[in-house]
Scaffold this motif. Sequence first.
Motif, PDB file in Angstrom:
ATOM      1  N   CYS A  52       0.845  -1.159  -0.135  1.00  0.00           N
ATOM      2  CA  CYS A  52      -0.111  -0.027   0.053  1.00  0.00           C
ATOM      3  C   CYS A  52       0.916   1.259   0.008  1.00  0.00           C
ATOM      4  O   CYS A  52       1.808   1.354   0.712  1.00  0.00           O
ATOM      5  CB  CYS A  52      -1.022  -0.170   1.402  1.00  0.00           C
ATOM      6  N   SER A  67      -9.049  -7.492   3.203  1.00  0.00           N
ATOM      7  CA  SER A  67      -8.563  -7.238   1.797  1.00  0.00           C
ATOM      8  C   SER A  67      -9.511  -7.921   0.539  1.00  0.00           C
ATOM      9  O   SER A  67      -9.424  -7.106  -0.288  1.00  0.00           O
ATOM     10  CB  SER A  67      -6.983  -7.694   1.642  1.00  0.00           C
ATOM     11  N   PHE A  84      -2.695  -4.785  -6.367  1.00  0.00           N
ATOM     12  CA  PHE A  84      -3.299  -5.318  -5.284  1.00  0.00           C
ATOM     13  C   PHE A  84      -3.334  -6.903  -5.465  1.00  0.00           C
ATOM     14  O   PHE A  84      -3.613  -7.484  -6.703  1.00  0.00           O
ATOM     15  CB  PHE A  84      -4.798  -5.038  -5.447  1.00  0.00           C
ATOM     16  N   THR A 128      -1.975  -0.312  -5.353  1.00  0.00           N
ATOM     17  CA  THR A 128      -2.745  -1.459  -4.774  1.00  0.00           C
ATOM     18  C   THR A 128      -4.104  -0.919  -4.843  1.00  0.00           C
ATOM     19  O   THR A 128      -5.130  -1.453  -5.072  1.00  0.00           O
ATOM     20  CB  THR A 128      -2.372  -1.436  -3.495  1.00  0.00           C
ATOM     21  N   ARG A 129      -4.104   0.528  -4.981  1.00  0.00           N
ATOM     22  CA  ARG A 129      -5.775   1.167  -4.912  1.00  0.00           C
ATOM     23  C   ARG A 129      -5.724   2.615  -6.019  1.00  0.00           C
ATOM     24  O   ARG A 129      -4.828   3.151  -5.800  1.00  0.00           O
ATOM     25  CB  ARG A 129      -6.278   1.674  -3.602  1.00  0.00           C
ATOM     26  N   GLY A 185      -0.476   8.844   0.176  1.00  0.00           N
ATOM     27  CA  GLY A 185      -0.534   7.903  -0.894  1.00  0.00           C
ATOM     28  C   GLY A 185       0.116   8.228  -2.221  1.00  0.00           C
ATOM     29  O   GLY A 185       0.587   7.497  -2.775  1.00  0.00           O
TER      30      GLY A 185
END
Lengths: 176, 176
Positions: free
Chosen positions: A12, B158, B149, B111-112, B98
């Motif tokens: 992350c 998750s 991810f 990951t996102r 992030g």
Amino acid sequence: MALGKDYAHQQCSIARALEVVGERWTLLVVRDAFYGVRRYNDFLVHLGIPRAVLATRLQSLTEAGIMEKRRYQESPPREEYVLTDSGKALWPVVCTLGGWGRNHLPSTRPTRLFLHAACGTELNAYGTCPACSVPVPPEDIEMRPGDGFDRNTDNPVSRALLAPRRLLMPLEVDRV
Amino acid sequence: MALGKDYAHQQCSIARALEVVGERWTLLVVRDAFYGVRRYNDFLVHLGIPRAVLATRLQSLTEAGIMEKRRYQESPPREEYVLTDSGKALWPVVCTLGGWGRNHLPSTRPTRLFLHAACGTELNAYGTCPACSVPVPPEDIEMRPGDGFDRNTDNPVSRALLAPRRLLMPLEVDRV
């Protein structure tokens, strides 16, 4: 307390960023670098940070590619610490953190105002200029002391920060 | 390591904000709350955080008015933790952190992804929508898993985050 080593934490981008800058002193050193502080002694005086902690933080910031050490005098050799491009990219984090503190912690009068230099408008909580609707990079930001700034401070670095200034411009500290 | 107690540290809104949220676990708990995690056990499972640390962090976040404890079941009594308005205002900090990690740390595949739900555009490093030129509040953000991810994760939280979802919507975790 180290983070766990499993996949979710390591991958992350928020968690990984916190591994590098998620410590109060670290981000305060970075903040001071945006204000133009470059010299070890100026960080020391302005932050009131223990010497050993400052040395460790500057070293890890350098190793992480966020700051770089530059020789500014040869004899005797003297070095200063400046933000790299990757370090300058931390501006939105520092800026939004300050915006949150100003708006959501009790009785914080702003010590510093951040304005879009091109139009004089104060930045919003996202670090963008509400008048021009653009994200403002640190080079284009004028910082001025706010109502909460202690104008009678005897801290020489704080005194140097009394005058309005562009972010990232090297700070000239009057060492009396 | 506590910060010094002198004026400059206590009054600067960045320093004060770091006093409250300047610790990795704290911001990761807040991050998970944006993802819709509300229950003690879900934070525990998703973060891999020691129980005692999680309990302390949730308590200090509650005391600081960033999260609040809500009874969601009377018998037996069960509580969940949700972000207050002050907590939701931390979104730009989490988002910019992030963004920095994604763009400036080596080999981080996202990951996102965070999209402006209204137009489907990915947010920029300031957390604003480059297409609409507006800062986007968390309620208007759609989160989707990115390339990085791990779709084969056996972590139940998750797994629940595999489906595209609005931020702040309570997460339904499949507890098998």
